[in-house]
Design an enzyme around this catalytic site. Structure first.
Site, PDB file in Angstrom:
ATOM      1  N   GLY A  10       0.806  -1.231   0.000  1.00  0.00           N
ATOM      2  CA  GLY A  10       0.000   0.000   0.000  1.00  0.00           C
ATOM      3  C   GLY A  10       0.829   1.266   0.000  1.00  0.00           C
ATOM      4  O   GLY A  10       0.315   2.354   0.257  1.00  0.00           O
ATOM      5  N   SER A  11       2.115   1.132  -0.320  1.00  0.00           N
ATOM      6  CA  SER A  11       2.979   2.313  -0.268  1.00  0.00           C
ATOM      7  C   SER A  11       2.936   3.117  -1.563  1.00  0.00           C
ATOM      8  O   SER A  11       3.372   4.259  -1.612  1.00  0.00           O
ATOM      9  CB  SER A  11       4.421   1.878   0.016  1.00  0.00           C
ATOM     10  OG  SER A  11       4.814   0.921  -0.947  1.00  0.00           O
ATOM     11  N   ARG A  12       2.448   2.518  -2.614  1.00  0.00           N
ATOM     12  CA  ARG A  12       2.368   3.231  -3.905  1.00  0.00           C
ATOM     13  C   ARG A  12       1.353   2.544  -4.814  1.00  0.00           C
ATOM     14  O   ARG A  12       0.782   1.501  -4.454  1.00  0.00           O
ATOM     15  CB  ARG A  12       3.741   3.296  -4.588  1.00  0.00           C
ATOM     16  CG  ARG A  12       4.379   1.930  -4.851  1.00  0.00           C
ATOM     17  CD  ARG A  12       5.862   2.103  -5.212  1.00  0.00           C
ATOM     18  NE  ARG A  12       6.576   0.836  -5.220  1.00  0.00           N
ATOM     19  CZ  ARG A  12       6.791   0.097  -6.304  1.00  0.00           C
ATOM     20  NH1 ARG A  12       6.348   0.493  -7.470  1.00  0.00           N
ATOM     21  NH2 ARG A  12       7.458  -1.031  -6.227  1.00  0.00           N
ATOM     22  N   ILE A  14      -1.614   1.100  -7.047  1.00  0.00           N
ATOM     23  CA  ILE A  14      -3.006   0.715  -6.789  1.00  0.00           C
ATOM     24  C   ILE A  14      -3.250   0.555  -5.279  1.00  0.00           C
ATOM     25  O   ILE A  14      -4.279   0.991  -4.757  1.00  0.00           O
ATOM     26  CB  ILE A  14      -3.322  -0.603  -7.545  1.00  0.00           C
ATOM     27  CG1 ILE A  14      -3.321  -0.350  -9.054  1.00  0.00           C
ATOM     28  CG2 ILE A  14      -4.646  -1.196  -7.088  1.00  0.00           C
ATOM     29  CD1 ILE A  14      -3.436  -1.611  -9.920  1.00  0.00           C
ATOM     30  N   ARG A  34       8.144  -1.846   2.199  1.00  0.00           N
ATOM     31  CA  ARG A  34       9.405  -2.573   2.378  1.00  0.00           C
ATOM     32  C   ARG A  34      10.597  -1.667   2.653  1.00  0.00           C
ATOM     33  O   ARG A  34      11.514  -2.031   3.345  1.00  0.00           O
ATOM     34  CB  ARG A  34       9.693  -3.456   1.156  1.00  0.00           C
ATOM     35  CG  ARG A  34       8.831  -4.685   1.121  1.00  0.00           C
ATOM     36  CD  ARG A  34       9.192  -5.575  -0.013  1.00  0.00           C
ATOM     37  NE  ARG A  34       9.047  -4.921  -1.306  1.00  0.00           N
ATOM     38  CZ  ARG A  34       9.401  -5.447  -2.459  1.00  0.00           C
ATOM     39  NH1 ARG A  34       9.933  -6.639  -2.495  1.00  0.00           N
ATOM     40  NH2 ARG A  34       9.203  -4.787  -3.588  1.00  0.00           N
ATOM     41  N   ASP A  48       7.854  -7.826   4.191  1.00  0.00           N
ATOM     42  CA  ASP A  48       8.031  -8.472   2.895  1.00  0.00           C
ATOM     43  C   ASP A  48       7.135  -9.716   2.939  1.00  0.00           C
ATOM     44  O   ASP A  48       7.343 -10.594   3.786  1.00  0.00           O
ATOM     45  CB  ASP A  48       9.512  -8.854   2.712  1.00  0.00           C
ATOM     46  CG  ASP A  48       9.779  -9.443   1.344  1.00  0.00           C
ATOM     47  OD1 ASP A  48       8.881 -10.140   0.800  1.00  0.00           O
ATOM     48  OD2 ASP A  48      10.878  -9.226   0.807  1.00  0.00           O
ATOM     49  N   TYR A 140       3.435 -14.599 -14.268  1.00  0.00           N
ATOM     50  CA  TYR A 140       2.489 -13.620 -13.712  1.00  0.00           C
ATOM     51  C   TYR A 140       1.045 -14.092 -13.901  1.00  0.00           C
ATOM     52  O   TYR A 140       0.240 -14.079 -12.959  1.00  0.00           O
ATOM     53  CB  TYR A 140       2.726 -12.281 -14.418  1.00  0.00           C
ATOM     54  CG  TYR A 140       1.892 -11.131 -13.920  1.00  0.00           C
ATOM     55  CD1 TYR A 140       2.214 -10.475 -12.729  1.00  0.00           C
ATOM     56  CD2 TYR A 140       0.796 -10.682 -14.640  1.00  0.00           C
ATOM     57  CE1 TYR A 140       1.452  -9.408 -12.272  1.00  0.00           C
ATOM     58  CE2 TYR A 140       0.030  -9.612 -14.194  1.00  0.00           C
ATOM     59  CZ  TYR A 140       0.368  -8.981 -13.012  1.00  0.00           C
ATOM     60  OH  TYR A 140      -0.389  -7.916 -12.569  1.00  0.00           O
ATOM     61  N   LYS A 144      -1.797 -15.046 -11.064  1.00  0.00           N
ATOM     62  CA  LYS A 144      -3.054 -14.287 -10.955  1.00  0.00           C
ATOM     63  C   LYS A 144      -4.269 -15.198 -11.179  1.00  0.00           C
ATOM     64  O   LYS A 144      -5.319 -14.990 -10.578  1.00  0.00           O
ATOM     65  CB  LYS A 144      -3.051 -13.120 -11.951  1.00  0.00           C
ATOM     66  CG  LYS A 144      -1.972 -12.063 -11.642  1.00  0.00           C
ATOM     67  CD  LYS A 144      -2.178 -11.457 -10.265  1.00  0.00           C
ATOM     68  CE  LYS A 144      -1.271 -10.278  -9.991  1.00  0.00           C
ATOM     69  NZ  LYS A 144      -1.469  -9.693  -8.663  1.00  0.00           N
TER      70      LYS A 144
HETATM   71  N1  LIG Z   1      -0.735  -1.719 -12.884  1.00  0.00           N
HETATM   72  C1  LIG Z   1      -1.529  -2.498 -13.562  1.00  0.00           C
HETATM   73  O1  LIG Z   1      -1.883  -2.205 -14.704  1.00  0.00           O
HETATM   74  C2  LIG Z   1      -2.080  -3.745 -12.955  1.00  0.00           C
HETATM   75  C3  LIG Z   1      -2.981  -4.505 -13.708  1.00  0.00           C
HETATM   76  C4  LIG Z   1      -3.511  -5.657 -13.165  1.00  0.00           C
HETATM   77  C5  LIG Z   1      -3.150  -6.042 -11.888  1.00  0.00           C
HETATM   78  N2  LIG Z   1      -2.248  -5.308 -11.177  1.00  0.00           N
HETATM   79  C6  LIG Z   1      -1.912  -5.791  -9.843  1.00  0.00           C
HETATM   80  O2  LIG Z   1      -2.217  -4.793  -8.881  1.00  0.00           O
HETATM   81  C7  LIG Z   1      -1.299  -4.883  -7.778  1.00  0.00           C
HETATM   82  C8  LIG Z   1      -0.639  -3.529  -7.570  1.00  0.00           C
HETATM   83  O3  LIG Z   1       0.008  -3.172  -8.783  1.00  0.00           O
HETATM   84  P1  LIG Z   1       0.703  -1.761  -9.020  1.00  0.00           P
HETATM   85  O4  LIG Z   1       0.618  -1.500 -10.475  1.00  0.00           O
HETATM   86  O5  LIG Z   1       0.202  -0.770  -8.055  1.00  0.00           O
HETATM   87  O6  LIG Z   1       2.208  -2.172  -8.715  1.00  0.00           O
HETATM   88  P2  LIG Z   1       3.439  -1.320  -8.244  1.00  0.00           P
HETATM   89  O7  LIG Z   1       3.225   0.139  -8.465  1.00  0.00           O
HETATM   90  O8  LIG Z   1       4.619  -2.000  -8.860  1.00  0.00           O
HETATM   91  O9  LIG Z   1       3.426  -1.600  -6.652  1.00  0.00           O
HETATM   92  C9  LIG Z   1       3.556  -2.902  -6.181  1.00  0.00           C
HETATM   93  C10 LIG Z   1       3.399  -2.888  -4.691  1.00  0.00           C
HETATM   94  O10 LIG Z   1       3.606  -4.221  -4.212  1.00  0.00           O
HETATM   95  C11 LIG Z   1       4.601  -4.183  -3.202  1.00  0.00           C
HETATM   96  N3  LIG Z   1       5.379  -5.413  -3.151  1.00  0.00           N
HETATM   97  C12 LIG Z   1       5.981  -6.087  -4.175  1.00  0.00           C
HETATM   98  N4  LIG Z   1       6.597  -7.172  -3.710  1.00  0.00           N
HETATM   99  C13 LIG Z   1       6.380  -7.218  -2.366  1.00  0.00           C
HETATM  100  C14 LIG Z   1       6.786  -8.093  -1.319  1.00  0.00           C
HETATM  101  N5  LIG Z   1       7.537  -9.172  -1.541  1.00  0.00           N
HETATM  102  N6  LIG Z   1       6.388  -7.814  -0.058  1.00  0.00           N
HETATM  103  C15 LIG Z   1       5.635  -6.721   0.206  1.00  0.00           C
HETATM  104  N7  LIG Z   1       5.244  -5.845  -0.740  1.00  0.00           N
HETATM  105  C16 LIG Z   1       5.623  -6.090  -2.007  1.00  0.00           C
HETATM  106  C17 LIG Z   1       5.469  -3.000  -3.551  1.00  0.00           C
HETATM  107  O11 LIG Z   1       6.169  -2.591  -2.411  1.00  0.00           O
HETATM  108  P3  LIG Z   1       7.540  -1.723  -2.509  1.00  0.00           P
HETATM  109  O12 LIG Z   1       7.080  -0.297  -2.698  1.00  0.00           O
HETATM  110  O13 LIG Z   1       8.192  -1.978  -1.223  1.00  0.00           O
HETATM  111  O14 LIG Z   1       8.287  -2.259  -3.707  1.00  0.00           O
HETATM  112  C18 LIG Z   1       4.423  -1.997  -4.010  1.00  0.00           C
HETATM  113  O15 LIG Z   1       3.826  -1.348  -2.901  1.00  0.00           O
HETATM  114  C19 LIG Z   1      -0.316  -5.998  -8.143  1.00  0.00           C
HETATM  115  O16 LIG Z   1      -0.720  -7.187  -7.537  1.00  0.00           O
HETATM  116  C20 LIG Z   1      -0.443  -6.094  -9.648  1.00  0.00           C
HETATM  117  O17 LIG Z   1      -0.101  -7.359 -10.107  1.00  0.00           O
HETATM  118  C21 LIG Z   1      -1.704  -4.168 -11.684  1.00  0.00           C
END
Ligand SMILES: NC(=O)c1ccc[n+]([C@@H]2O[C@H](COP(=O)([O-])OP(=O)(O)OC[C@H]3O[C@@H](n4cnc5c(N)ncnc54)[C@H](OP(=O)(O)O)[C@@H]3O)[C@@H](O)[C@H]2O)c1
Length: 234
Positions: A10-12, A14, A34, A48, A140, A144
């Protein structure tokens, strides 16, 4: 009445939009992060999700500060794209370990308190590619798609305890994850989306808010697409 919410990742992106949306709805919201600083106005817990002990410690901190988790949003996820023939086993298993087993770790830890309270909401963030498939993303997409079977099985296990388990399947959303895609690929994606654009993080957050709220009390085991029509029929 405010509930205790935990959003992983939840730090950045979605996850942050979801956390802010639920905070605005009146809940007490914690987010895992993290590194660096947690976002302002939310309870940050360092974790993590690939490490069971860190997951347990994060839940203990949330329990002490805002009570047992009543709404869990398993959002943390990674992608390591590559064609199968070139994909290392490490890139396959690390994506599964974060996206699928990571969700298992946090859901397993969360249901203890939810079962005791006989109420709870679990929302897993999957992806349109989980059901549609996507070349270069076998790791991936498998992770999912796995979340769908996971959620539906858990929904059956926990229904009698008044705990719902649902999946949100975003399409392409404006975040760091999609910004990394080459421009030509981004244009090609938008051409295939009936609504002709990427979604916003707010559009995902509003759907999660609905699923976490009273109006969704009779919805469980559902997969809700928020994808501009990209995955229609899947
Ligand atoms: N963006 C898209 O278009 C899209 C589409 C479909 C589904 N999704 C899904 O939506 C979710 C969020 O995506 P997003 O685009 O917001 O991704 P993002 O901007 O890359 O952010 C990913 C988040 O997951 C955290 N994370 C990754 N590995 C982790 C671990 N081992 N332990 C704890 N935290 C971890 C990251 O933390 P850090 O900040 O510490 O790295 C970050 O807060 C994901 O599950 C992604 O697969 C995204």
């Amino acid at each position: 009445m405010s509930r205790s919410v935990l959003v992983t990742g939840g730090s950045r992106g979605i996850g942050l939009a979801i956390a802010r949306e639920l905070k605005e709805a009146g809940d007490d919201v914690a987010v895992t992060y993290r590194s660096g600083e947690p976002p302002e106005g939310l309870l940050g817990v360092r974790c993590d999700i690939t490490d069971t002990d860190q997951v347990d410690a994060a839940f203990k901190q949330v329990e002490e500060e805002q009570g047992a988790v009543e709404v869990l949003v398993a959002n943390a996820g990674i992608a390591k794209d590559q064609l199968l023939a070139l994909m290392s086993e490490e890139d396959f298993s690390s994506v599964l370990d974060t996206n699928l087993t990571g969700s298992f770790r946090v859901a397993k830890r969360a249901v203890r308190g939810m079962m005791r309270k006989r109420t709870g909401r679990i929302i897993l963030i999957s992806s349109v590619v989980g059901l549609l498939g996507s070349g270069g993303q076998v790791n991936y997409a498998a992770s999912k798609a796995g979340l769908v079977g996971f959620a539906r099985s858990l929904a059956r296990e926990l229904g009698s305890r008044n705990i719902t388990v649902n999946v949100v399947a975003p399409g392409f959303i404006e975040t760091d994850m999609t910004a990394e895609l080459p421009e030509a690929r981004q244009a090609e994606i938008k051409k295939n989306v009936p609504l002709g654009r990427y979604g916003s993080t707010t559009e995902i957050a509003k759907t999660v808010r609905f699923l976490a709220g009273e109006d969704a009390a009779y919805i469980t085991g559902a997969v809700i697409p928020v994808d501009g029509g990209l995955g229609m029929g899947h």
